[in-house]
Design an enzyme around this catalytic site. Sequence first.
Site, mmCIF file in Angstrom:
data_model
loop_
_atom_site.group_PDB
_atom_site.id
_atom_site.type_symbol
_atom_site.label_atom_id
_atom_site.label_comp_id
_atom_site.label_asym_id
_atom_site.label_seq_id
_atom_site.Cartn_x
_atom_site.Cartn_y
_atom_site.Cartn_z
ATOM 1 N N GLU A 262 0.839 -1.205 0.000
ATOM 2 C CA GLU A 262 0.000 0.000 0.000
ATOM 3 C C GLU A 262 0.869 1.249 0.000
ATOM 4 O O GLU A 262 1.870 1.287 0.723
ATOM 5 C CB GLU A 262 -0.923 -0.016 1.226
ATOM 6 C CG GLU A 262 -1.894 -1.179 1.204
ATOM 7 C CD GLU A 262 -2.857 -1.199 2.393
ATOM 8 O OE1 GLU A 262 -2.764 -0.286 3.257
ATOM 9 O OE2 GLU A 262 -3.700 -2.091 2.453
ATOM 10 N N HIS A 281 -8.075 1.417 1.793
ATOM 11 C CA HIS A 281 -7.863 1.081 3.204
ATOM 12 C C HIS A 281 -8.538 2.093 4.139
ATOM 13 O O HIS A 281 -7.925 2.612 5.070
ATOM 14 C CB HIS A 281 -6.369 0.988 3.517
ATOM 15 C CG HIS A 281 -6.072 0.153 4.734
ATOM 16 N ND1 HIS A 281 -4.899 -0.519 4.909
ATOM 17 C CD2 HIS A 281 -6.816 -0.125 5.843
ATOM 18 C CE1 HIS A 281 -4.906 -1.161 6.070
ATOM 19 N NE2 HIS A 281 -6.063 -0.932 6.656
#
Length: 320
Positions: A262, A281
């Site tokens: 990420e 997220h």
Amino acid sequence: MSVILLALDPNNVPEAQARRIQSLKPDSRLEITDDREKIEPLLGEIEIAAGHFPVTWIPRAEKLRWFQQWGAGTDWLLRHPEIAGRDFILTNASGVHAIPISEHILAFMLAFARGLPNAVRTQQQRDWNANRQVTTFELAGKTVLIIGIGAIGRRTAQITSALGMRVLGIRRNASKSPPEVERTGSPEQLYEMLPEADFVVLTQPLTEETRNMFDAKAFSKMKPSAYLINIGRGGTVDEPALIQALQSKQIAGAGLDVFANEPLPPESPLWEMDNVIITAHYSGSTPQYNRRALDIFLDNLKRYTGGEPLINVVDKKRGY
């Protein structure tokens, strides 16, 4: 005098809660700041830390006895085994995410069931006829398999069962099954239960045991009409295997809030897939977050000062 560090923006801590913290441990000095330049000089005095305390500073906090982290996931321990061996209590904010993340899971399900990804695309194209050709289905009567029946998993079970869905579960201790879950199996029964599921929801933490547990073999056990939803940790899924399963239509689609790396790299094929919904997220995001996390901390602080067992204690060796 020892220090209680609340590593948060002072503007996000109501005065009444700050007074409550100080009253529970009047022999300590309460410091509320997320400014690292102000935190660093306090390291040698901190007995209790809560909030966004940098975990890399824990070895320098020699008097630290308890750290209440502000999130639920503790897979950072896998990257810092030297911290796992230190003598302090680690607690997390398990439970704070149950409402927003279970609603996020439901949003993924409803989006796929009602063809919303296609509707958004055709709205942008102003194409009425293409929008009307979408295939839909109902959630009622479908089966959801929840991997990890903690606070998030249990609330998801409550919501989906209320919609008329059949709920199955996987958890390490399969004997502890909430009433909303029709059947709970152990991780060893995963391949046996996967073929029954229309939705597979991953809520489990990342540990050495769960890393890449959803691999090519797991996807081969799922129905071609089934969807994967991952709001737990990206590392529990073998991402190349997931991409292959999606591209080959081995599974119908995926709702993904977490990823192995990420931010998700721009070159990832996942961005371009019509059968994938990506959120960055933020499934746990809610304006109620700090209030709920502070409530957990206050409950634990009362227990700590009263010599009672704390809640949400993390086994630092296991990582959850």
